[in-house]
Design a protein around this motif. Structure first.
Motif, PDB file in Angstrom:
ATOM      1  N   CYS A  40       0.807  -1.226   0.000  1.00 37.70           N
ATOM      2  CA  CYS A  40       0.000   0.000   0.000  1.00 37.70           C
ATOM      3  C   CYS A  40       0.835   1.268   0.000  1.00 37.70           C
ATOM      4  CB  CYS A  40      -0.926   0.042   1.213  1.00 37.70           C
ATOM      5  SG  CYS A  40      -1.711  -1.542   1.605  1.00 37.70           S
ATOM      6  N   CYS A  43       1.728   3.921  -2.812  1.00 39.96           N
ATOM      7  CA  CYS A  43       0.776   4.982  -3.182  1.00 39.96           C
ATOM      8  C   CYS A  43       0.303   5.779  -1.971  1.00 39.96           C
ATOM      9  CB  CYS A  43      -0.453   4.387  -3.864  1.00 39.96           C
ATOM     10  SG  CYS A  43      -0.078   3.533  -5.393  1.00 39.96           S
ATOM     11  N   HIS A  44       0.105   5.095  -0.841  1.00 40.82           N
ATOM     12  CA  HIS A  44      -0.445   5.764   0.344  1.00 40.82           C
ATOM     13  C   HIS A  44       0.669   6.303   1.235  1.00 40.82           C
ATOM     14  CE1 HIS A  44      -4.685   4.939  -0.361  1.00 40.82           C
ATOM     15  NE2 HIS A  44      -4.319   3.734  -0.785  1.00 40.82           N
ATOM     16  N   VAL A  49      -0.140   9.231  -4.756  1.00 45.31           N
ATOM     17  CA  VAL A  49      -1.359   9.204  -5.540  1.00 45.31           C
ATOM     18  C   VAL A  49      -2.540   8.637  -4.736  1.00 45.31           C
ATOM     19  CG1 VAL A  49      -0.923   6.929  -6.538  1.00 45.31           C
ATOM     20  CG2 VAL A  49      -2.269   8.587  -7.813  1.00 45.31           C
ATOM     21  N   GLY A  50      -2.252   7.890  -3.670  1.00 44.26           N
ATOM     22  CA  GLY A  50      -3.304   7.284  -2.855  1.00 44.26           C
ATOM     23  C   GLY A  50      -4.166   8.300  -2.104  1.00 44.26           C
ATOM     24  N   LEU A  54      -0.863   5.725   4.658  1.00 41.73           N
ATOM     25  CA  LEU A  54      -1.132   4.534   5.488  1.00 41.73           C
ATOM     26  C   LEU A  54       0.211   3.940   5.889  1.00 41.73           C
ATOM     27  CD1 LEU A  54      -3.936   2.670   3.442  1.00 41.73           C
ATOM     28  CD2 LEU A  54      -4.221   3.949   5.580  1.00 41.73           C
ATOM     29  N   MET A  63      -8.044   4.075  10.200  1.00 39.56           N
ATOM     30  CA  MET A  63      -8.600   3.595   8.932  1.00 39.56           C
ATOM     31  C   MET A  63      -8.805   2.084   8.922  1.00 39.56           C
ATOM     32  SD  MET A  63      -8.845   6.202   6.809  1.00 39.56           S
ATOM     33  CE  MET A  63      -8.825   5.405   5.198  1.00 39.56           C
ATOM     34  N   ILE A  67      -9.746  -0.094   5.653  1.00 39.14           N
ATOM     35  CA  ILE A  67      -8.698  -0.916   5.034  1.00 39.14           C
ATOM     36  C   ILE A  67      -9.212  -2.343   4.826  1.00 39.14           C
ATOM     37  CG2 ILE A  67      -6.439  -2.000   5.466  1.00 39.14           C
ATOM     38  CD1 ILE A  67      -5.630   0.638   6.907  1.00 39.14           C
ATOM     39  N   ALA A  70     -11.744  -2.429   2.020  1.00 40.78           N
ATOM     40  CA  ALA A  70     -11.169  -2.226   0.683  1.00 40.78           C
ATOM     41  C   ALA A  70     -10.427  -3.464   0.185  1.00 40.78           C
ATOM     42  CB  ALA A  70     -10.241  -1.010   0.681  1.00 40.78           C
ATOM     43  N   PRO A  77      -4.974  -3.663  -3.108  1.00 38.68           N
ATOM     44  CA  PRO A  77      -4.331  -2.731  -4.030  1.00 38.68           C
ATOM     45  C   PRO A  77      -4.952  -2.878  -5.416  1.00 38.68           C
ATOM     46  CG  PRO A  77      -2.918  -4.627  -3.640  1.00 38.68           C
ATOM     47  CD  PRO A  77      -4.086  -4.773  -2.733  1.00 38.68           C
ATOM     48  N   PRO A  78      -4.995  -1.787  -6.195  1.00 39.81           N
ATOM     49  CA  PRO A  78      -5.674  -1.846  -7.488  1.00 39.81           C
ATOM     50  C   PRO A  78      -4.972  -2.826  -8.435  1.00 39.81           C
ATOM     51  CG  PRO A  78      -5.061   0.427  -6.908  1.00 39.81           C
ATOM     52  CD  PRO A  78      -4.381  -0.472  -5.937  1.00 39.81           C
ATOM     53  N   LEU A  94      -3.269  -9.305  -2.572  1.00 35.34           N
ATOM     54  CA  LEU A  94      -3.012  -9.873  -1.247  1.00 35.34           C
ATOM     55  C   LEU A  94      -3.520 -11.304  -1.198  1.00 35.34           C
ATOM     56  CD1 LEU A  94      -3.999  -6.948   1.158  1.00 35.34           C
ATOM     57  CD2 LEU A  94      -1.760  -7.530   0.238  1.00 35.34           C
ATOM     58  N   PRO A 229      -0.136   4.428 -11.738  1.00 39.55           N
ATOM     59  CA  PRO A 229       0.402   4.336 -10.375  1.00 39.55           C
ATOM     60  C   PRO A 229       0.384   2.895  -9.876  1.00 39.55           C
ATOM     61  CG  PRO A 229      -1.063   6.204 -10.540  1.00 39.55           C
ATOM     62  CD  PRO A 229      -1.171   5.468 -11.844  1.00 39.55           C
ATOM     63  N   TRP A 360      -7.217   2.762 -13.868  1.00 36.39           N
ATOM     64  CA  TRP A 360      -6.246   1.730 -13.499  1.00 36.39           C
ATOM     65  C   TRP A 360      -5.835   0.879 -14.692  1.00 36.39           C
ATOM     66  CZ3 TRP A 360      -3.918   3.244  -9.557  1.00 36.39           C
ATOM     67  CH2 TRP A 360      -4.579   3.796  -8.477  1.00 36.39           C
TER      68      TRP A 360
HETATM   69  C1  HEC Z   1      -1.441   1.961  -7.018  1.00 35.79           C
HETATM   70  C2  HEC Z   1      -1.706   2.874  -5.957  1.00 35.79           C
HETATM   71  C3  HEC Z   1      -2.418   2.341  -4.746  1.00 35.79           C
HETATM   72  C4  HEC Z   1      -2.074   1.242  -4.009  1.00 35.79           C
HETATM   73  C5  HEC Z   1      -0.894   0.285  -4.217  1.00 35.79           C
HETATM   74  C6  HEC Z   1      -3.046   1.162  -2.961  1.00 35.79           C
HETATM   75  N1  HEC Z   1      -3.928   2.179  -3.064  1.00 35.79           N
HETATM   76 FE1  HEC Z   1      -5.518   2.536  -1.837  1.00 35.79          FE
HETATM   77  N2  HEC Z   1      -6.108   4.065  -3.013  1.00 35.79           N
HETATM   78  C7  HEC Z   1      -5.424   4.548  -4.106  1.00 35.79           C
HETATM   79  C8  HEC Z   1      -6.168   5.654  -4.678  1.00 35.79           C
HETATM   80  C9  HEC Z   1      -5.750   6.479  -5.888  1.00 35.79           C
HETATM   81  C10 HEC Z   1      -7.320   5.803  -3.905  1.00 35.79           C
HETATM   82  C11 HEC Z   1      -8.444   6.837  -4.096  1.00 35.79           C
HETATM   83  C12 HEC Z   1      -9.664   6.183  -4.633  1.00 35.79           C
HETATM   84  C13 HEC Z   1      -9.521   5.660  -6.032  1.00 35.79           C
HETATM   85  O1  HEC Z   1      -9.098   6.396  -6.921  1.00 35.79           O
HETATM   86  O2  HEC Z   1      -9.878   4.464  -6.255  1.00 35.79           O
HETATM   87  C14 HEC Z   1      -7.251   4.802  -2.871  1.00 35.79           C
HETATM   88  C15 HEC Z   1      -8.224   4.616  -1.903  1.00 35.79           C
HETATM   89  C16 HEC Z   1      -8.124   3.774  -0.818  1.00 35.79           C
HETATM   90  C17 HEC Z   1      -9.103   3.656   0.244  1.00 35.79           C
HETATM   91  C18 HEC Z   1     -10.412   4.426   0.369  1.00 35.79           C
HETATM   92  C19 HEC Z   1     -11.379   4.089  -0.746  1.00 35.79           C
HETATM   93  C20 HEC Z   1     -11.791   2.621  -0.793  1.00 35.79           C
HETATM   94  O3  HEC Z   1     -11.807   2.060  -1.903  1.00 35.79           O
HETATM   95  O4  HEC Z   1     -12.069   2.024   0.241  1.00 35.79           O
HETATM   96  C21 HEC Z   1      -8.621   2.716   1.131  1.00 35.79           C
HETATM   97  C22 HEC Z   1      -9.265   2.277   2.428  1.00 35.79           C
HETATM   98  C23 HEC Z   1      -7.357   2.254   0.593  1.00 35.79           C
HETATM   99  N3  HEC Z   1      -7.090   2.912  -0.574  1.00 35.79           N
HETATM  100  C24 HEC Z   1      -6.574   1.291   1.188  1.00 35.79           C
HETATM  101  C25 HEC Z   1      -5.479   0.688   0.559  1.00 35.79           C
HETATM  102  C26 HEC Z   1      -4.775  -0.444   1.107  1.00 35.79           C
HETATM  103  C27 HEC Z   1      -5.089  -1.105   2.427  1.00 35.79           C
HETATM  104  C28 HEC Z   1      -3.795  -0.758   0.217  1.00 35.79           C
HETATM  105  C29 HEC Z   1      -2.812  -1.902   0.283  1.00 35.79           C
HETATM  106  C30 HEC Z   1      -3.347  -3.199   0.549  1.00 35.79           C
HETATM  107  C31 HEC Z   1      -3.882   0.188  -0.876  1.00 35.79           C
HETATM  108  N4  HEC Z   1      -4.911   1.048  -0.634  1.00 35.79           N
HETATM  109  C32 HEC Z   1      -3.040   0.182  -1.990  1.00 35.79           C
HETATM  110  C33 HEC Z   1      -4.226   4.072  -4.603  1.00 35.79           C
HETATM  111  C34 HEC Z   1      -3.601   2.936  -4.139  1.00 35.79           C
END
Ligand code: HEC
Length: 411
Positions: A40, A43-44, A49-50, A54, A63, A67, A70, A77-78, A94, A229, A360
């Motif tokens: 995570c 990006c976070h 970009v997140g 985190l 959160m 978490i 999501a 992760p996306p 994961l 990203p 994505w």
């Molecule tokens: C490739 C970049 C990227 C990664 C890696 C990533 N995130 Fe995100 N995350 C984002 C972005 C950008 C957003 C804003 C919402 C969107 O555009 O989908 C977001 C939104 C979220 C949100 C709030 C919205 C939702 O969908 O619930 C949570 C909670 C979250 N991320 C948790 C995580 C966790 C936990 C991980 C790792 C397991 C993770 N993210 C990995 C880019 C990332």
């Protein structure tokens, strides 16, 4: 789903006996921190970009529930390639065990644990074995504050005076908070006049381009590579390289998003590795129906759901290898796939995406290349929902659609 359910019901070897009186068995340190750092925090992180960090107990604990939600829904992760289609390099998804651990942590009230157990590891990084050239935007660029989607193309000089192969690349977004995705196209000498005219006609740096580099026929665009990203770029797989002529240039399409009103300009760079010779010359091959391109053959009626268009073509030119797969639609896309039907009926799934998200898009590198032989049939298929009151067809605009597979082929 079934596997996950079975897993969830299996006796949990990790958990302490209920009456052991020890500290909770899932804590930030030792359990949650390594998962979040590796999957995570790429990006976070602050400025990433997140959107929110985190990367510490203080930022992640509040959160915990979000978490767990999501990751259970596999929104994070996306990673859009559905499981079971094929295996890919660098799949960040994961494991069921990690997802369960994040849920247990949330259920237990996000305990911190003992800092002495900290062993966070590191997020995956993309590195090139060697950087031969660094291409850079001709000028630093600032998308207007508050603008959601600004698609900009820039023409960049290609520095080599002799023909070579590009054997890998790495995108380095200048301002990670602004750059949503980057696509690099080869601009052969025959297309340079058209690109220069687009550049001259636009008073801002570069030119506006959507769904491609802005050519009158976008399907003529020659892809070099793409990055979103979280995407890890590096050396091309299996000894492949894309031929690059000395008189070509490179067009970089950058999708900027400036919702946050960031004022720091972007100076995205692309590191490139080149080689005089390669084991397997390769090409990025777009796969789409030529009849769709005039904007009349790919009807997606107003207020419709689940409209599907597919295009299949048999290989008539010989044996080749497919190394990577990606899919491209615009905002109304719902699902899509790319597959090979071999003679005799066996199928190789190259890529299936069931919850299309325009933000994505990435290139999926197959763990093992798929061999396509004469007579095999390659299909791209796309499905859209169109809730608007306008009929939609193929086109360049944000309200238009496309259905395009791209693959790295070698012969
Ligand atoms: C490739 C970049 C990227 C990664 C890696 C990533 N995130 Fe995100 N995350 C984002 C972005 C950008 C957003 C804003 C919402 C969107 O555009 O989908 C977001 C939104 C979220 C949100 C709030 C919205 C939702 O969908 O619930 C949570 C909670 C979250 N991320 C948790 C995580 C966790 C936990 C991980 C790792 C397991 C993770 N993210 C990995 C880019 C990332």
């Amino acid at each position: 789903m079934l596997l996950f359910a079975l897993f969830a019901c299996a006796p949990d070897a990790d958990s302490a006996p209920p009456d052991s009186g020890v500290a909770p068995d899932v804590a930030w340190y030792g359990d949650v921190e390594p998962i979040l750092t590796q999957s995570c925090s790429g990006c976070h992180v602050a400025g990433g970009v997140g959107g929110f960090p985190l990367d510490s107990y203080a930022t992640a604990a509040p959160m915990a529930g979000a978490i767990a939600d999501a990751v259970e829904a596999r929104r994070m992760p996306p990673w859009k390639a559905v499981e079971g289609c094929n295996d890919y390099e660098g799949d960040p998804s994961l494991s069921a065990a990690a997802i369960k651990r994040l849920r247990s942590w949330s259920d237990a009230g996000a305990p911190e644990g003992n800092a002495a157990d900290s062993a966070p590891g590191a997020p995956p990084s993309s590195v090139l074995p060697r950087v031969d050239e660094t291409l850079e935007l001709p000028v630093a660029y600032s998308p207007a504050a508050g603008v959601d989607d600004d698609y900009r193309c820039f023409l960049m000089d290609w520095p080599r005076a002799e023909s070579t192969y590009v054997t890998g690349y790495r995108m380095l977004p200048g301002n990670a908070a602004l750059v949503h995705h980057v696509i690099a196209y080869i601009a052969p000498a025959s297309q340079l006049d058209e690109y220069r005219a687009l550049d001259d006609a636009d008073t801002d740096p570069g030119w506006t381009c959507y769904g491609g580099p802005g050519l009158s026929n976008q399907a003529d665009a020659e892809w070099l590579g793409a990055w979103a990203p979280g995407g890890v770029n590096g050396e091309f797989p299996n000894g492949t390289g894309i031929p690059m002529r000395a008189d070509s240039e490179v067009v970089l399409q950058v999708h900027y998003n400036n919702r946050s009103g960031d004022t720091e300009p972007d100076l995205t760079k692309m590191e490139v590795m080149v080689s005089e010779e390669v084991e397997s010359p390769a090409y990025i091959q777009p796969w789409t129906n030529p009849r769709w391109l005039d904007g009349s053959g790919m009807d997606i009626p107003a207020n419709s759901e689940g409209t599907t268009h597919s295009f299949s073509l048999a290989d008539t030119w010989g044996t080749f290898q497919v190394h990577t797969a990606s899919l491209h639609m615009h905002q109304l896309g719902r699902s899509a796939f790319l597959e090979v039907e071999h003679e005799g009926g066996d199928k190789s799934c190259l890529l299936t995406i069931e919850d299309w998200d325009f933000n994505w898009q990435r290139t999926y590198v197959l763990s093992e290349p798929v061999t396509v032989k004469k007579g095999d049939v390659l299909t791209v298929s796309c499905t859209w929902d169109n809730p608007t009151d306008e009929d939609v067809n193929w086109g360049e605009g944000t309200g238009d659609e496309m259905c395009l597979g791209t693959m790295l082929f070698s012969y």
